[in-house]
Design a protein around this motif. Structure first.
Motif, PDB file in Angstrom:
ATOM      1  N   LEU A   2      -6.333  -5.794  -0.895  1.00  0.00           N
ATOM      2  CA  LEU A   2      -6.516  -5.703   0.561  1.00  0.00           C
ATOM      3  C   LEU A   2      -7.302  -6.920   1.059  1.00  0.00           C
ATOM      4  O   LEU A   2      -6.988  -7.511   2.090  1.00  0.00           O
ATOM      5  N   GLU A   3      -8.329  -7.298   0.305  1.00  0.00           N
ATOM      6  CA  GLU A   3      -9.150  -8.465   0.645  1.00  0.00           C
ATOM      7  C   GLU A   3      -8.408  -9.759   0.391  1.00  0.00           C
ATOM      8  O   GLU A   3      -8.429 -10.670   1.199  1.00  0.00           O
ATOM      9  N   PHE A  38       0.818  -1.221   0.000  1.00  0.00           N
ATOM     10  CA  PHE A  38       0.000   0.000   0.000  1.00  0.00           C
ATOM     11  C   PHE A  38       0.854   1.274   0.000  1.00  0.00           C
ATOM     12  O   PHE A  38       0.392   2.308  -0.479  1.00  0.00           O
ATOM     13  N   ILE A  64      -7.492   2.480  -7.317  1.00  0.00           N
ATOM     14  CA  ILE A  64      -8.348   2.484  -6.120  1.00  0.00           C
ATOM     15  C   ILE A  64      -9.096   1.148  -5.999  1.00  0.00           C
ATOM     16  O   ILE A  64      -9.129   0.512  -4.952  1.00  0.00           O
ATOM     17  N   MET A  65      -9.647   0.705  -7.124  1.00  0.00           N
ATOM     18  CA  MET A  65     -10.433  -0.539  -7.110  1.00  0.00           C
ATOM     19  C   MET A  65      -9.528  -1.758  -6.863  1.00  0.00           C
ATOM     20  O   MET A  65      -9.817  -2.597  -6.014  1.00  0.00           O
ATOM     21  N   ASN A  66      -8.421  -1.839  -7.583  1.00  0.00           N
ATOM     22  CA  ASN A  66      -7.576  -3.033  -7.477  1.00  0.00           C
ATOM     23  C   ASN A  66      -6.850  -3.122  -6.134  1.00  0.00           C
ATOM     24  O   ASN A  66      -6.605  -4.220  -5.637  1.00  0.00           O
ATOM     25  N   GLU A  87      -8.387   3.259   5.026  1.00  0.00           N
ATOM     26  CA  GLU A  87      -8.821   1.897   4.669  1.00  0.00           C
ATOM     27  C   GLU A  87      -7.596   1.027   4.341  1.00  0.00           C
ATOM     28  O   GLU A  87      -7.559  -0.153   4.654  1.00  0.00           O
ATOM     29  N   LEU A  88      -6.606   1.648   3.702  1.00  0.00           N
ATOM     30  CA  LEU A  88      -5.385   0.908   3.328  1.00  0.00           C
ATOM     31  C   LEU A  88      -4.347   0.907   4.462  1.00  0.00           C
ATOM     32  O   LEU A  88      -3.205   0.495   4.256  1.00  0.00           O
ATOM     33  N   ARG A 129      -8.174  -2.233  -3.369  1.00  0.00           N
ATOM     34  CA  ARG A 129      -9.198  -2.790  -2.449  1.00  0.00           C
ATOM     35  C   ARG A 129      -9.266  -4.310  -2.606  1.00  0.00           C
ATOM     36  O   ARG A 129      -9.422  -5.045  -1.621  1.00  0.00           O
ATOM     37  N   ILE A 130      -9.161  -4.782  -3.851  1.00  0.00           N
ATOM     38  CA  ILE A 130      -9.212  -6.238  -4.072  1.00  0.00           C
ATOM     39  C   ILE A 130      -8.006  -6.904  -3.399  1.00  0.00           C
ATOM     40  O   ILE A 130      -8.143  -7.928  -2.726  1.00  0.00           O
ATOM     41  N   TYR A 187     -10.054   6.697   2.301  1.00  0.00           N
ATOM     42  CA  TYR A 187      -9.465   5.604   1.509  1.00  0.00           C
ATOM     43  C   TYR A 187      -8.059   5.254   2.028  1.00  0.00           C
ATOM     44  O   TYR A 187      -7.719   4.083   2.191  1.00  0.00           O
TER      45      TYR A 187
END
Ligand code: NZQ
Ligand code: ZN
Length: 393
Positions: free
Chosen positions: A233-234, A190, A226-228, A341-342, A230-231, A338
Motif C-alpha cells: 500500500l505504501e 487488494f 496483513i503486513m506485506n 485501510e486497503l 500494508r507495505i 484493516y
C-alpha cells in the motif's frame, strides 16, 4: 484431526525472469502445439504477451493465441477455446493471467476432451476425469488457481457462477514472477489480498479438534499477508512484499492450510452470487460478505473459539476472560478497519446493492457451510447485516 489426502503435484517456478522458462517447461510436459490463453489488455500493455510469444518462437514450439478472457469469466470463451483446441490439434494450454484466465484454461482443458457440453462439469452432471495438461504464468496474486484443483465459470445466459474441478486440472507447472504483479492497479492488488485471506479463513473457521498445526499455519500466513499488503500500500514496487504476497496466495489455496479439518466455504457461495448479480470483482465481494458472516457467527454460534483465537492471534486483541464475545467482536472491528485501510468495500451499499435485491440474491445462493450451515433464512440475515456499516459493529 480428520484423515486426509494431500495432493499438490504442480511444479512452481518462482522469481524474477522465471517466465523465460515457459517454452522449455511446456516441452518437458509433452507440448507440441500450445494454446496461449490470456485476458484483456494487461498482457499486451506490459509487453508480457510479446515476450512469451518470442520464447515460443525461439524454442520452435507451435502455438496459437486466444485473448479476451474477462474477469468473472463466461462460458462463451470456454466454447471458443474448446473449438480452437479441436480445430488446431492443441495438446497443451498455457494460461497467462489471473484466476479468470486459469479457470477458463481448466474448463477448456477438460471440455475439449469430453464428448458432452463442458457445463455438465459445473452443474453437477459429470466429473472431470480427463483433461489436456496446462501450465500457468501468474500475473496477479489472488485466486490460488495456479495451484488449485478448482475452476469457476459463469453461464452467461442464466448468470449462474459455478465451481467445478478435479486433480486432473491442476496445472502441471506454474510460473510465479512477483515482478509481473507490479503493473496491477491498486484496487486489483487488494482484491487479491482479500481473496487470499478469505481462502485461509474458509479453512480456519472450523470445529475440528486437534488441528493446532494447521490453525497456527493459517494464522501465520494471515499475519504475513496483513503486513506485506500494508507495505505494498505504501510502496507498490516493493519486491519483497510482492514476493511474499504471491507465495501466500498460492499457499492459501493449495490445500495445505486446510488438511485434516472440516472447512466452511459458505462465504464464497455468497460472494459468487454478488459477482453474478452486480458484476463485482471476486475479492471485493468477499470483503463485503466476510465481516457480516463473522458477525452472524458471533451472535448465533455456541462455540466461537475460532473467532476468539483469530482476534487474539492475528489481530493482537487483548483477551477478556470475563467477556470472550467482546474479544471476538474487537477482532471483527480490527478486520473491518484493516479492509478500509486497503480501500476495500465492506458493505453491500458500497458495491451498489439495495435492500430490495436481497430476496433475489438469497434465493439463488448455493447453500454450503459447516461453521455456519447456510439456510435461506441465514443467507438473508447475513446479506441484511452486510447492507450498512452500522449493522456490522
Ligand atoms: O484482463 P486483463 O487486462 O489481464 O486484466 C486483469 C483483470 O481485469 C487484471 N490483471 C491481472 N494481472 C494484471 C492485471 N492488470 C495489470 N497487471 C497485471 N499484472 O486484473 C483483473 C482481474 O483478473 P482476474 O483474473 O479476474 O483476477 P483473480 O485472479 O482475482 O481471479 C478472479 C476469478 O477467480 C475465481 C473467482 O471467482 C474469479 O472468477 N476464483 C478461482 C478459484 C480457483 N480456481 O481456485 C478460487 C477463488 O476462490 C476464486 O473463486
Ligand atoms: Zn476466492
Amino acid at each position: 484431526m480428520n484423515n486426509f489426502i494431500f495432493y499438490s503435484p504442480t511444479k512452481f517456478i518462482f522469481g524474477k525472469d522465471s517466465e523465460k522458462k515457459v517454452a522449455s517447461l511446456a516441452r518437458e510436459y509433452g507440448a507440441t502445439r500450445v494454446l496461449l490463453l490470456y485476458g484483456g489488455k494487461s498482457a499486451l500493455q506490459s509487453g508480457l504477451l510479446a515476450r512469451v510469444k518470442r520464447y515460443f518462437e525461439e524454442a520452435k514450439l507451435d502455438y496459437i493465441e486466444l485473448g479476451g478472457v474477462e474477469p468473472n469469466p463466461g462460458d462463451d470463451k470456454v466454447y471458443e477455446g474448446i473449438e480452437k483446441v479441436r480445430d488446431y490439434g492443441i495438446d497443451f494450454i498455457v494460461a497467462m493471467g489471473g484466476g479468470s484466465v486459469i479457470d477458463t484454461a481448466k474448463a477448456i482443458a477438460a471440455g475439449a476432451v469430453y464428448d458432452g457440453d463442458f457445463w455438465d462439469f459445473y452443474c453437477g452432471k459429470a466429473e472431470m476425469k480427463q483433461a489436456l495438461p496446462l501450465g500457468t504464468i501468474l500475473t496477479i496474486a489472488a485466486s490460488g488457481s495456479e495451484g488449485s484443483s478448482s475452476t469457476v465459470i459463469t453461464k452467461k445466459s442464466t448468470m449462474e457462477k459455478r465451481g467445478s474441478g478435479g486433480d486432473i486440472v491442476r496445472p502441471v507447472f506454474s510460473i510465479l514472477n512477483p515482478m509481473l504483479t507490479m503493473t496491477l492497479p491498486k484496487e486489483q492488488t487488494f482484491y487479491g489480498v482479500m481473496d487470499m485471506m478469505s481462502h485461509i479463513l474458509e479453512r480456519y473457521f472450523s470445529y475440528t479438534e486437534d488441528v493446532d498445526l494447521t490453525s497456527g499455519l493459517c494464522e501465520s500466513v494471515l499475519a504475513s499477508i496483513i503486513m506485506n499488503a500494508r507495505i505494498v500500500l505504501e510502496n507498490p514496487r516493493d519486491y519483497g512484499a510482492r514476493a511474499n504476497l504471491m507465495w501466500a496466495g498460492t499457499m492459501a489455496h493449495s490445500g495445505i492450510l486446510g488438511v485434516g479439518r472440516k472447512q466452511d466455504w459458505g462465504s464464497h457461495s455468497l460472494g459468487h452470487e454478488l459477482s453474478s448479480f452486480y458484476g463485482t470483482a471476486h475479492g471485493a465481494t468477499l470483503a463485503v460478505v466476510f465481516p457480516a458472516w463473522m458477525r452472524y457467527a458471533l451472535e448465533h454460534n455456541e462455540d466461537i473459539t475460532s473467532l476468539v483465537e483469530l482476534a487474539i492471534n492475528v489481530w493482537d486483541v487483548p483477551f477478556e476472560p470475563e467477556d470472550i464475545k467482546n474479544t471476538a467482536l474487537s477482532g471483527i472491528k480490527s478486520f473491518l478497519s484493516y479492509l478500509k485501510e486497503l480501500n476495500l468495500p465492506i458493505t453491500l451499499e458500497e458495491i451498489g446493492g439495495k435492500e430490495d435485491d436481497i430476496k433475489e440474491l438469497t434465493d439463488k445462493v448455493i447453500l454450503r457451510g459447516n461453521y455456519i450451515k447456510l439456510t435461506r433464512e441465514i443467507v438473508r440475515e447475513i446479506f441484511e447485516l452486510s447492507l450498512e456499516k452500522n449493522r456490522l459493529i
